[in-house]
Design an enzyme around this catalytic site. Structure first.
Site, PDB file in Angstrom:
ATOM      1  N   LYS A  46      -6.674  -6.162  -5.613  1.00  0.00           N
ATOM      2  CA  LYS A  46      -6.252  -6.535  -6.962  1.00  0.00           C
ATOM      3  C   LYS A  46      -5.027  -7.442  -6.851  1.00  0.00           C
ATOM      4  CE  LYS A  46      -3.552  -3.721  -8.944  1.00  0.00           C
ATOM      5  NZ  LYS A  46      -2.342  -4.597  -8.927  1.00  0.00           N
TER       6      LYS A  46
ATOM      7  N   VAL B 272      -0.886  -0.909   2.926  1.00  0.00           N
ATOM      8  CA  VAL B 272      -0.589   0.040   1.860  1.00  0.00           C
ATOM      9  C   VAL B 272       0.772  -0.256   1.263  1.00  0.00           C
ATOM     10  CG1 VAL B 272      -2.022   1.791   2.974  1.00  0.00           C
ATOM     11  CG2 VAL B 272       0.439   1.743   3.415  1.00  0.00           C
TER      12      VAL B 272
ATOM     13  N   GLY C 113      -3.045  -2.982  -5.033  1.00  0.00           N
ATOM     14  CA  GLY C 113      -3.910  -1.973  -5.624  1.00  0.00           C
ATOM     15  C   GLY C 113      -4.948  -1.442  -4.676  1.00  0.00           C
TER      16      GLY C 113
ATOM     17  N   ASP D 243      -3.847   1.821 -12.425  1.00  0.00           N
ATOM     18  CA  ASP D 243      -4.528   0.580 -12.054  1.00  0.00           C
ATOM     19  C   ASP D 243      -6.040   0.744 -11.910  1.00  0.00           C
ATOM     20  OD1 ASP D 243      -2.329  -1.059 -12.037  1.00  0.00           O
ATOM     21  OD2 ASP D 243      -2.005  -0.955  -9.873  1.00  0.00           O
TER      22      ASP D 243
END
Length: 295
Positions: free
Chosen positions: A21, A106, A111, A147
């Site tokens: 994302k 991460v 996202g 999200d």
């Protein structure tokens, strides 16, 4: 509402992509009385991401891939949390063993965990013959993470509220380079630096994004990522990342995604993006650099 047939017992594993994302813009409009921040974000998805598979059987999760070590404890993974949330809403939900191939870094503002959880919900929907627009999928998504509703369809959208509003939009195609300096940034820490009080309002809702390439770029110049300044305070290396991307020929926009620490640059096509990625990687070989497409 169309339904797909449930997967038969003993069938082969199902597979889903979990695309990264990218927040092309992210405005923090204020902080609600319930403590959540009111956002409006133009969200798009990249041609790169994680991969998730589901083999019918007992619920479980294994994680592999180049960034598996960064994914944390499997019991806390959003994949399992999303599956558990959906099981609480769908009596007799068939589940299985998930295997996540973790390509994305991460705590990177891409996202990744949310995209993984959304992929898990799509896989469970296919396994159980649930329609893609079954409201229980979106309810489980929002319950698991703000999200995740935007990631359910994996297509460009205008995300509003704390994530509950998702309106599809049409965007032109761009080449893109994603760069993460391998420095995690805590989303909670970024929002703490904003220091908004419950009930405080700081901005108004912008108009809809234009679909024309030039008009969209002009629109984005006036719609920044409000989380970028506090993220720079937490991770000063972001200034180096931005500088490296701004030094590449043909870049049209350089910005941070989400709460960081991934920066992106947009280009007219994938060839320009690939050339830019090679330049950045040659100078900063330890950074995570990924040429891809957006749109």
């Amino acid at each position: 509402m169309s339904l797909s047939l449930p997967l038969s017992v003993g069938a082969a594993a199902l597979h889903e992509r979990a695309p990264a994302k990218v927040n092309l813009s992210l405005r923090v409009l204020g902080r609600r009385a319930d403590g959540y921040h009111e956002l409006v974000s133009l969200v798009a998805f990249a041609g790169t991401g994680d991969r998730l598979s589901l083999e019918p059987g007992p619920l479980g999760l294994t994680v592999g891939g180049p960034n598996a070590a960064e994914a944390g404890a499997e019991a806390d993974n959003l994949v399992l949390r999303a599956a558990t949330a959906l099981a609480a809403k769908v009596p007799g939900l068939a589940s299985g063993h998930f295997h996540l191939v973790k390509h994305l870094p991460v705590a990177a503002g891409l996202g990744g965990g949310s995209a993984d959880a959304a992929a898990a919900l799509r896989l469970l929907a296919r396994l159980n013959g649930l329609a893609a627009d079954d409201p229980r999928l979106r309810e489980a998504a929002l319950e698991t993470g703000s999200d995740i509703p935007a990631c359910l369809n994996g297509t460009a959208c205008l995300m509003t509220g704390r994530g509950e509003g998702v309106a599809p939009v049409t965007l032109p195609r761009f080449g893109m380079v994603l760069v993460n300096p391998r420095v995690p940034v805590s989303t909670a820490a970024v929002f703490r630096l904003l220091a908004l009080q419950p009930g405080e309002v700081r901005a108004s809702v912008p108009g809809p994004p234009p679909a024309d390439r030039g008009e969209l770029l002009a629109f984005l110049q006036g719609e920044p990522n409000d989380l970028e300044p506090p993220a720079h305070r937490l991770a000063p290396v972001l200034a180096d990342v931005a500088g490296a991307l701004e030094a590449t020929p043909g870049h049209r926009l350089v910005r941070m995604s989400g709460s960081g620490a991934t920066m992106f640059a947009l280009y007219d096509d994938c060839r320009a993006a690939a050339r830019a990625a090679r330049l950045v990687k040659a100078t900063y070989p330890v950074w995570w650099v990924k040429p891809t497409v957006l749109g």
